[in-house]
Design a protein around this motif. Sequence first.
Motif, PDB file in Angstrom:
ATOM      1  N   ARG A 165       0.842  -1.203   0.000  1.00 47.02           N
ATOM      2  CA  ARG A 165       0.000   0.000   0.000  1.00 47.02           C
ATOM      3  C   ARG A 165       0.875   1.251   0.000  1.00 47.02           C
ATOM      4  O   ARG A 165       0.569   2.231  -0.676  1.00 47.02           O
ATOM      5  CB  ARG A 165      -0.944  -0.022   1.196  1.00 47.02           C
ATOM      6  N   LEU A 166       1.999   1.211   0.749  1.00 45.77           N
ATOM      7  CA  LEU A 166       2.933   2.336   0.765  1.00 45.77           C
ATOM      8  C   LEU A 166       3.490   2.572  -0.635  1.00 45.77           C
ATOM      9  O   LEU A 166       3.511   3.707  -1.123  1.00 45.77           O
ATOM     10  CB  LEU A 166       4.072   2.084   1.755  1.00 45.77           C
ATOM     11  N   ALA A 167       3.933   1.511  -1.313  1.00 47.78           N
ATOM     12  CA  ALA A 167       4.477   1.647  -2.663  1.00 47.78           C
ATOM     13  C   ALA A 167       3.422   2.203  -3.613  1.00 47.78           C
ATOM     14  O   ALA A 167       3.713   3.081  -4.434  1.00 47.78           O
ATOM     15  CB  ALA A 167       4.989   0.302  -3.162  1.00 47.78           C
ATOM     16  N   TYR A 168       2.192   1.707  -3.497  1.00 51.08           N
ATOM     17  CA  TYR A 168       1.092   2.174  -4.328  1.00 51.08           C
ATOM     18  C   TYR A 168       0.857   3.668  -4.112  1.00 51.08           C
ATOM     19  O   TYR A 168       0.746   4.437  -5.063  1.00 51.08           O
ATOM     20  CB  TYR A 168      -0.167   1.379  -3.998  1.00 51.08           C
ATOM     21  N   GLU A 169       0.779   4.086  -2.853  1.00 48.44           N
ATOM     22  CA  GLU A 169       0.502   5.494  -2.542  1.00 48.44           C
ATOM     23  C   GLU A 169       1.625   6.406  -3.008  1.00 48.44           C
ATOM     24  O   GLU A 169       1.377   7.490  -3.546  1.00 48.44           O
ATOM     25  CB  GLU A 169       0.272   5.653  -1.048  1.00 48.44           C
ATOM     26  N   VAL A 170       2.877   5.975  -2.809  1.00 46.42           N
ATOM     27  CA  VAL A 170       4.008   6.807  -3.227  1.00 46.42           C
ATOM     28  C   VAL A 170       4.038   6.926  -4.746  1.00 46.42           C
ATOM     29  O   VAL A 170       4.248   8.011  -5.286  1.00 46.42           O
ATOM     30  CB  VAL A 170       5.345   6.245  -2.683  1.00 46.42           C
ATOM     31  N   LEU A 171       3.804   5.821  -5.443  1.00 45.00           N
ATOM     32  CA  LEU A 171       3.804   5.876  -6.899  1.00 45.00           C
ATOM     33  C   LEU A 171       2.674   6.751  -7.424  1.00 45.00           C
ATOM     34  O   LEU A 171       2.847   7.511  -8.371  1.00 45.00           O
ATOM     35  CB  LEU A 171       3.711   4.470  -7.491  1.00 45.00           C
ATOM     36  N   GLN A 172       1.525   6.677  -6.789  1.00 49.32           N
ATOM     37  CA  GLN A 172       0.408   7.540  -7.191  1.00 49.32           C
ATOM     38  C   GLN A 172       0.769   9.014  -6.973  1.00 49.32           C
ATOM     39  O   GLN A 172       0.499   9.869  -7.821  1.00 49.32           O
ATOM     40  CB  GLN A 172      -0.852   7.183  -6.399  1.00 49.32           C
ATOM     41  N   GLU A 173       1.402   9.307  -5.847  1.00 44.72           N
ATOM     42  CA  GLU A 173       1.833  10.679  -5.564  1.00 44.72           C
ATOM     43  C   GLU A 173       2.865  11.159  -6.581  1.00 44.72           C
ATOM     44  O   GLU A 173       2.772  12.278  -7.107  1.00 44.72           O
ATOM     45  CB  GLU A 173       2.417  10.746  -4.149  1.00 44.72           C
ATOM     46  N   LEU A 174       3.841  10.311  -6.900  1.00 41.52           N
ATOM     47  CA  LEU A 174       4.858  10.683  -7.883  1.00 41.52           C
ATOM     48  C   LEU A 174       4.242  10.856  -9.273  1.00 41.52           C
ATOM     49  O   LEU A 174       4.610  11.772 -10.010  1.00 41.52           O
ATOM     50  CB  LEU A 174       5.966   9.628  -7.924  1.00 41.52           C
ATOM     51  N   GLY A 175       3.287  10.004  -9.619  1.00 42.05           N
ATOM     52  CA  GLY A 175       2.599  10.140 -10.908  1.00 42.05           C
ATOM     53  C   GLY A 175       1.851  11.456 -11.013  1.00 42.05           C
ATOM     54  O   GLY A 175       1.894  12.122 -12.055  1.00 42.05           O
ATOM     55  N   ASN A 176       1.177  11.829  -9.942  1.00 44.71           N
ATOM     56  CA  ASN A 176       0.455  13.106  -9.949  1.00 44.71           C
ATOM     57  C   ASN A 176       1.414  14.286 -10.042  1.00 44.71           C
ATOM     58  O   ASN A 176       1.117  15.279 -10.723  1.00 44.71           O
ATOM     59  CB  ASN A 176      -0.433  13.227  -8.714  1.00 44.71           C
ATOM     60  N   MET A 177       2.553  14.181  -9.372  1.00 41.69           N
ATOM     61  CA  MET A 177       3.560  15.248  -9.473  1.00 41.69           C
ATOM     62  C   MET A 177       4.080  15.359 -10.906  1.00 41.69           C
ATOM     63  O   MET A 177       4.250  16.460 -11.433  1.00 41.69           O
ATOM     64  CB  MET A 177       4.720  14.976  -8.512  1.00 41.69           C
ATOM     65  N   LEU A 178       4.326  14.208 -11.537  1.00 46.65           N
ATOM     66  CA  LEU A 178       4.807  14.201 -12.921  1.00 46.65           C
ATOM     67  C   LEU A 178       3.761  14.799 -13.859  1.00 46.65           C
ATOM     68  O   LEU A 178       4.097  15.585 -14.750  1.00 46.65           O
ATOM     69  CB  LEU A 178       5.162  12.774 -13.350  1.00 46.65           C
ATOM     70  N   LEU A 179       2.519  14.451 -13.658  1.00 49.20           N
ATOM     71  CA  LEU A 179       1.440  14.989 -14.486  1.00 49.20           C
ATOM     72  C   LEU A 179       1.357  16.509 -14.363  1.00 49.20           C
ATOM     73  O   LEU A 179       1.283  17.224 -15.369  1.00 49.20           O
ATOM     74  CB  LEU A 179       0.105  14.347 -14.103  1.00 49.20           C
ATOM     75  N   ARG A 180       1.405  17.018 -13.116  1.00 50.48           N
ATOM     76  CA  ARG A 180       1.351  18.474 -12.904  1.00 50.48           C
ATOM     77  C   ARG A 180       2.531  19.174 -13.573  1.00 50.48           C
ATOM     78  O   ARG A 180       2.367  20.191 -14.248  1.00 50.48           O
ATOM     79  CB  ARG A 180       1.352  18.790 -11.404  1.00 50.48           C
ATOM     80  N   SER A 181       3.714  18.628 -13.383  1.00 47.56           N
ATOM     81  CA  SER A 181       4.911  19.238 -13.940  1.00 47.56           C
ATOM     82  C   SER A 181       4.878  19.231 -15.474  1.00 47.56           C
ATOM     83  O   SER A 181       5.252  20.215 -16.115  1.00 47.56           O
ATOM     84  CB  SER A 181       6.143  18.482 -13.428  1.00 47.56           C
ATOM     85  N   THR A 182       4.439  18.129 -16.044  1.00 47.92           N
ATOM     86  CA  THR A 182       4.373  18.019 -17.507  1.00 47.92           C
ATOM     87  C   THR A 182       3.345  18.983 -18.072  1.00 47.92           C
ATOM     88  O   THR A 182       3.603  19.656 -19.078  1.00 47.92           O
ATOM     89  CB  THR A 182       4.038  16.573 -17.915  1.00 47.92           C
ATOM     90  N   LYS A 183       2.197  19.068 -17.437  1.00 52.83           N
ATOM     91  CA  LYS A 183       1.169  20.014 -17.910  1.00 52.83           C
ATOM     92  C   LYS A 183       1.672  21.452 -17.829  1.00 52.83           C
ATOM     93  O   LYS A 183       1.415  22.259 -18.716  1.00 52.83           O
ATOM     94  CB  LYS A 183      -0.114  19.868 -17.094  1.00 52.83           C
TER      95      LYS A 183
END
Length: 141
Positions: free
Chosen positions: A30-48
């Motif tokens: 669950r920790l890995a899932y949550e961290v990856l989701q957080e990193l994905g959202n950060m990447l999406l924001r930065s790319t946009k």
Amino acid sequence: MANWGECDFSSLQAMADRFRTAVSSHSSERLAYEVLQELGNMLLRSTKRATPVDTGHLKRNWFISNVRQRGDIFEIEIYNNVAYAPWVENGHRIVRNGHTVGFAEGRYMLRISIAELERKAPEIYSARAQQFLQSLLGDTI
């Protein structure tokens, strides 16, 4: 016989119970899932943020997938379904009347965002892992 005294192992037993609970409840996954989701959202924001805007169509069409687990690997995908996104990202030739008249440099909005995230990711994961370990160890440290 020698008398060795008394030891209170209740806090050690409580910590062992917390570890057993964490393993049985898949808390580390669950920790890995949550961290990856957080990193994905950060990447999406930065790319946009880095995407150039003419009509806004390219910027609006960045998406991330849900986190998927394949064996021990967790993955998330970022994508843009606009047909011309690769040409904006990587650059392209400018052709007029069948002749190349120039080259449009790529904007590298995704590539640069990934590089930035790769620099930040260890610190983010380390902080989350530290919180996770604190919750397992409780007040023993």
